[in-house]
Each structure stands twice: as structure tokens, then as C-alpha cells.
Scaffold this active site. Structure first.
Site, PDB file in Angstrom:
ATOM      1  N   HIS A 108       0.832  -1.204   0.000  1.00 39.31           N
ATOM      2  CA  HIS A 108       0.000   0.000   0.000  1.00 39.31           C
ATOM      3  C   HIS A 108       0.859   1.244   0.000  1.00 39.31           C
ATOM      4  O   HIS A 108       1.983   1.233   0.512  1.00 39.31           O
ATOM      5  CB  HIS A 108      -0.976   0.001   1.183  1.00 39.31           C
ATOM      6  N   ASP A 110      -0.517   4.372   0.839  1.00 37.04           N
ATOM      7  CA  ASP A 110      -1.056   5.397   1.737  1.00 37.04           C
ATOM      8  C   ASP A 110      -0.320   5.303   3.068  1.00 37.04           C
ATOM      9  O   ASP A 110       0.301   4.284   3.376  1.00 37.04           O
ATOM     10  CB  ASP A 110      -2.569   5.225   1.943  1.00 37.04           C
ATOM     11  N   GLU A 175      -5.067   1.185   2.870  1.00 37.46           N
ATOM     12  CA  GLU A 175      -4.816   0.132   3.880  1.00 37.46           C
ATOM     13  C   GLU A 175      -4.866   0.728   5.275  1.00 37.46           C
ATOM     14  O   GLU A 175      -5.351   0.134   6.223  1.00 37.46           O
ATOM     15  CB  GLU A 175      -3.450  -0.512   3.615  1.00 37.46           C
TER      16      GLU A 175
HETATM   17  C1  LIG Z   1      -6.974  -2.441  10.648  1.00 39.25           C
HETATM   18  N1  LIG Z   1      -6.664  -1.055  10.517  1.00 39.25           N
HETATM   19  C2  LIG Z   1      -7.447  -0.052  10.896  1.00 39.25           C
HETATM   20  N2  LIG Z   1      -6.833   1.076  10.618  1.00 39.25           N
HETATM   21  C3  LIG Z   1      -5.638   0.764  10.088  1.00 39.25           C
HETATM   22  C4  LIG Z   1      -5.562  -0.588   9.998  1.00 39.25           C
HETATM   23  C5  LIG Z   1      -4.452  -1.392   9.382  1.00 39.25           C
HETATM   24  C6  LIG Z   1      -3.120  -1.134  10.052  1.00 39.25           C
HETATM   25  N3  LIG Z   1      -2.189  -2.047   9.403  1.00 39.25           N
HETATM   26  C7  LIG Z   1      -0.860  -1.898   9.503  1.00 39.25           C
HETATM   27  O1  LIG Z   1      -0.334  -0.953  10.051  1.00 39.25           O
HETATM   28  C8  LIG Z   1      -0.059  -3.032   8.853  1.00 39.25           C
HETATM   29  C9  LIG Z   1       1.279  -3.127   9.436  1.00 39.25           C
HETATM   30  N4  LIG Z   1       2.128  -2.147   8.856  1.00 39.25           N
HETATM   31  C10 LIG Z   1      -3.169  -1.459  11.544  1.00 39.25           C
HETATM   32  O2  LIG Z   1      -2.905  -2.606  11.913  1.00 39.25           O
HETATM   33  O3  LIG Z   1      -3.460  -0.532  12.319  1.00 39.25           O
HETATM   34 ZN   LIG Z   2       0.445   0.900   8.872  1.00 38.31          ZN
HETATM   35 ZN   LIG Z   3       1.214  -0.972   6.372  1.00 38.91          ZN
END
Ligand SMILES: Cn1cncc1C[C@H](NC(=O)CCN)C(=O)O
Ligand SMILES: [Zn+2]
Ligand SMILES: [Zn+2]
Length: 494
Positions: A108, A110, A175
Site C-alpha cells: 500500500h 497510503d 490500507e
Molecule cells: C486495521 N486497521 C485499521 N486502521 C488501520 C488498519 C491497518 C493497520 N495495518 C498496519 O499498520 C499493517 C502493518 N504495517 C493497523 O494494523 O493498524
Molecule cells: Zn500501517
Molecule cells: Zn502498512
């Protein structure tokens, strides 16, 4: 005409690594250019730069010779009734040789919000190298790894070396807001994914200085608690003392979610958590993890637990609940004396196997309604789950894990730290459920990357060695896949 493996594979690897080493400053400059685009996806009304970032990424992938499509990810419904289209996603493909494995790379472009005044030592959007670390928002999460994939492919192309696998890319721009619309996108483009053999994701961190291989993530059930007390904000002198204040109700509700020991107070929330087996318990012994280093990286001086096993289990395989913030309440500088009429509390629960978003949603809603009833408040309560992303766990005996283990050993000279991750990558479980294909996470983020935090960074070493890792992974995966094909179709093999 591509030279197809005119040297032994060892010689090819040496060529690849030399090219990557001698072109590392170019690769670092590319990352600086990407970090400079403030592709923050958190505010639907401020996504101009984000759409631009998707275009820049599409252009870089197209320059590899890939066929690139920008596809719709649906619309976001705003509180005021407007529908805003999500930024488009990139679907790209390079190579369709039926004798080769097809690997689909997810990433991603973003990022989470970042402002210098949040406490950054450098401008978050002006990537700065200090002592071998590249500081900038998105450097680790996830622009560095996405560019490392692109660098790896660019290296094969520049050396006129045949890319050992067919490649597909799915790169999204939302994401960090929980990948809304991703499931529909995968369903709408089922044919694009139908010939994918393996999905690989590099959107995670190592747990220590030891290269890691990630086989599980937690899910995320994200909730809004809306308390509405009236139609407009009021002067707390003129009205304070005679009304049921929405903020007071909300604070009481938030205080009843989790206790000071980290125990979640929602009845039934632990019922579906998979029991810890002796076999799983043994896994924690071998994991490379420096408790003190992790504590230093976190910036807090005590954790809720004091042993490696307890900490890792509570990061990976037990749920957690975090209160994130309150929308509509006064949070600016100074001392505004308002009574906010409507406030929205935001919290999320990191789900683990075998919790289900639908069950958690019911448990949370019932709990909050029961607590609210005790207040006998005339205010209006609305509980909504705005993200319901499931946890993901892979089978480490998947063939691509063997390929990744070999690649890590080749590049870093060690066997990988087999870890899970407490964060959430919605695509992993969505893809696993929809396509039943193998999903793997191959991280290159440093343990102290500070993703989502101030001073996020990726070390130049992890970025450049990570590029070598991805280039080697293509080679190792092609070998594993060939063996697999030969085993399953002996006639084809000879
Ligand atoms: C689920 N969700 C809700 N808002 C943002 C996210 C995804 C975010 N993902 C990551 O950061 C992946 C690791 N780099 C998180 O886990 O917070
Ligand atoms: Zn992240
Ligand atoms: Zn991420």
C-alpha cells in the site's frame, strides 16, 4: 531478448547483488521522492496527494514493462451523506509463462497522518538519512517495501536477466483506514487472481535484529461510540449543571471497556480465543526477542507483562483493546469552555483466532447498551463497527515459506525468526478465504521502525538488503515451484 540464465544461479545472484549495491543511492532517492508525497488516507476530504501517489506508483510499475490497470475501490459514505470515491487500486501483471510460478505482491502507498509538531525530529515528508536510517512517514510502512519489490524487478530488467516468476501486483491506497472495499475488489477481479499461485506481503516489521518470516496477524474490529446530547454545542456557564452532558456519558462508557491490567471487560470476548496448546507454547522458546530492546523501542518504561512468552502471546494470540480518541470533543490548544453536543469515542479490538467480527460486534454493542442503561441518561447512544478485519494465520509448511527461508539464509546467512504480528493486514485473510491460495508475509521493516509513530524510519541496510531478499526470493520460489510441479506431474518433469 532476455538472457535466460546463461550463468549458474550463483553467478546470477552475485550480479543481482552487485547491481543493487552499486545503485542503492538511486533506490534511496526513489524512496525520498515517494515519501515526499503526503499520501495520508485518514481524511476522505484530503486525498489529493494520495491519488497522485497511486499514479506515481502505477508509473513506476509500468516502467518495468508491466501491464497496469487502475481499478475502482468503491465509495466512502461520509457523515454528511456525501459519497467520496476511494482512491483507485493498482492491478498490474508482468509475465505469463505457464511453466513459471505466478506470485502476486501486495502493498500500500497510503500512510498514517504525520505532522512535524507531533514530535518529529525531521520533516516527516522530507526523508532524511541519519546514521544509516532513512526517516520519513511511510519509509517503512509501506513505501520502502513496495519500492524494494520494484527495485528487485528493475534489477533483473537492467541486467537483462529473465525474471524467474510471473509477477502480479495489487497496490492499494487505503490500507491505513482498514482496506475498505478490498474484498469487493478481489471478488470483482476474480479472473486477475485466478492464476495466482502465491500472495506475498511485506508490510510488517522484524521483531529483533534477526530477519523474520511472519505467519500470522491479528484482526481489527474498529468501533465508534456516538453519544448525542442535543442539537448544538452549549456554553458550560449558561447551561453547565442542568443537562446530562454527552461527554460525561462517553467517558463512563470508555472507562468500562478495559481495566488497568489490560483485561477486556466485555462479557464473552475471550470465549472464542483459541486455547494455548503445549505445541504452540514451545514455539515461543526459540523466538529471538530482546525484551529490553523492545521496551526501549516503545518509549514506555514498563510493560503489562515481564516475560518474553507473555509479551509475545499478548501481542499475537490474545486480543487487545485500545481507545484511540474522541471526535467532536474540544482538543485544540487553549481552554474553550464548551459543552460538546455530540461526541464519538473511537476504539478498536485486535482480534485473534477463532474470534469472529460478527460475534464481537454483538458482544460490544450489548455491553455498551447495558452500561449506558445504568446511567439512565436521556442522551442518544449509537454503537457502530466501522472495520471488521479478521486475523490471519498461515501454514508455515506452505512451499513459499521454504523459498523465503532459503532466500533469507542466502542474503542474511541466518535462519529466519518465525514470528506473528500484532497488527492487521486485512488483505491476508480476505485473500486466503476467497482464493484458498497461499499467503505469506516477508517483512523487511526494522524492529524499531516506529511505524505509525513519530520518527518512522527504515534503515538503509534493511531497504537495500531487503531488495536483495526480494530478488533472491523470486529465484528460490521458482526452484521450489519447479520441484513441486515435477513431483505433482512427473511426466512434465523429464
Ligand atoms: C486495521 N486497521 C485499521 N486502521 C488501520 C488498519 C491497518 C493497520 N495495518 C498496519 O499498520 C499493517 C502493518 N504495517 C493497523 O494494523 O493498524
Ligand atoms: Zn500501517
Ligand atoms: Zn502498512
Amino acid at each position: 531478448m532476455l538472457l535466460n540464465g546463461s550463468h549458474g544461479s550463483e553467478q546470477r545472484v552475485v550480479e543481482l547483488f552487485n547491481y543493487i549495491d552499486t545503485h542503492q543511492d538511486e533506490f534511496v532517492q526513489d524512496l525520498k521522492d515517494w515519501v515526499a508525497v503526503s499520501s495520508d488516507s485518514s481524511d476522505p476530504l484530503l486525498r489529493e496527494d494520495l491519488s497522485n501517489m497511486v499514479e506515481i506508483a502505477a508509473k513506476s510499475i509500468r516502467a518495468l514493462g508491466a501491464t497496469v490497470k487502475l481499478v475502482n475501490m468503491g465509495e466512502e459514505k461520509l457523515n454528511d451523506g456525501r459519497n467520496i470515491p476511494f482512491p483507485k487500486a493498482i492491478l498490474a501483471e508482468l509475465g505469463n509463462n505457464s511453466s513459471k510460478a505466478t506470485v502476486c505482491i501486495y502493498g500500500h502507498v497510503d500512510v498514517q497522518p504525520a505532522k512535524k509538531e507531533d514530535g518529529w525530529n525531521t520533516d516527516p515528508y522530507n526523508m532524511t538519512e541519519i546514521n544509516g536510517d532513512l526517516y520519513g512517514r511511510g519509509a517503512a510502512d509501506n513505501k520502502g517495501p513496495v519500492l524494494a519489490w520494484i527495485n528487485a524487478v528493475k534489477t533483473y530488467k537492467s541486467l537483462n536477466q529473465e525474471i524467474p516468476v510471473n509477477l502480479k501486483f495489487i497496490i492499494e491506497g487505503v490500507e491505513e483506514t482498514g482496506s475498505p472495499g478490498l474484498e469487493d475488489l478481489i471478488k470483482a477481479h476474480a479472473s486477475f487472481f485466478s492464476d495466482v499461485d502465491y500472495i506475498v506481503i511485506s508490510d510488517n516489521l522484524w521483531l529483533s535484529r534477526k530477519p523474520a518470516l511472519t505467519y500470522g496477524t491479528r484482526g481489527s474490529a474498529y468501533f465508534f461510540i456516538e453519544v448525542e446530547g442535543g442539537t448544538k454545542d452549549l456554553h458550560s456557564g449558561t447551561f453547565g449543571g442542568i443537562i446530562h452532558e454527552a461527554m460525561r456519558d462517553l467517558i463512563y462508557l470508555l472507562a468500562n471497556l478495559i481495566d488497568s491490567s489490560g483485561h477486556i471487560l466485555i462479557p464473552g470476548i475471550y470465549d472464542d480465543v483459541a486455547p494455548l496448546t503445549e505445541e504452540e507454547r514451545k514455539l515461543y522458546e526459540h523466538i529471538d526477542f530482546d525484551l529490553e530492546e523492545h521496551q526501549n523501542n516503545s518509549g514506555v518504561n514498563t510493560f503489562l507483562y515481564s516475560t518474553k512468552e507473555e509479551i509475545l502471546q499478548h501481542l499475537w494470540r490474545y486480543p487487545s483493546l485500545t481507545i484511540h480518541g474522541i471526535e467532536g470533543a474540544f482538543s485544540g490548544p487553549g481552554s474553550k469552555t464548551v459543552i460538546p453536543s455530540k461526541v464519538i469515542g473511537k476504539f478498536s479490538i485486535r482480534q485473534v483466532p477463532n474470534m469472529k467480527s460478527s460475534v464481537v460486534q454483538k458482544q460490544v454493542t450489548k455491553h455498551l447498551e447495558d452500561v449506558f442503561a445504568k446511567l439512565k441518561s436521556p442522551n442518544k447512544l449509537t454503537v457502530s463497527m466501522i472495520i471488521g478485519a479478521s486475523p490471519w494465520v498461515a501454514d508455515v509448511n506452505d512451499p513459499q515459506y521454504a523459498a523465503a527461508r532459503n532466500a533469507i539464509t542466502k542474503v542474511f546467512g541466518v535462519t529466519p525468526n518465525m514470528i506473528r504480528d500484532g497488527s492487521t493486514i486485512p488483505l491476508a485473510r480476505i485473500f486466503q478465504d476467497l482464493t484458498k491460495k497461499s499467503v505469506m508475509m516477508l517483512p523487511i521493516g526494522d524492529a524499531d521502525a516506529g511505524e505509525h509513530s513519530q520518527n518512522e524510519k527504515i534503515s538503509r541496510s534493511n531497504y537495500i538488503q531487503g531488495t536483495k531478499l526480494f530478488a533472491t526470493f523470486f529465484l528460490e520460489l521458482s526452484k521450489v515451484h519447479e520441484e513441486l510441479m515435477a513431483k505433482n506431474h512427473p511426466s512434465v518433469g523429464n
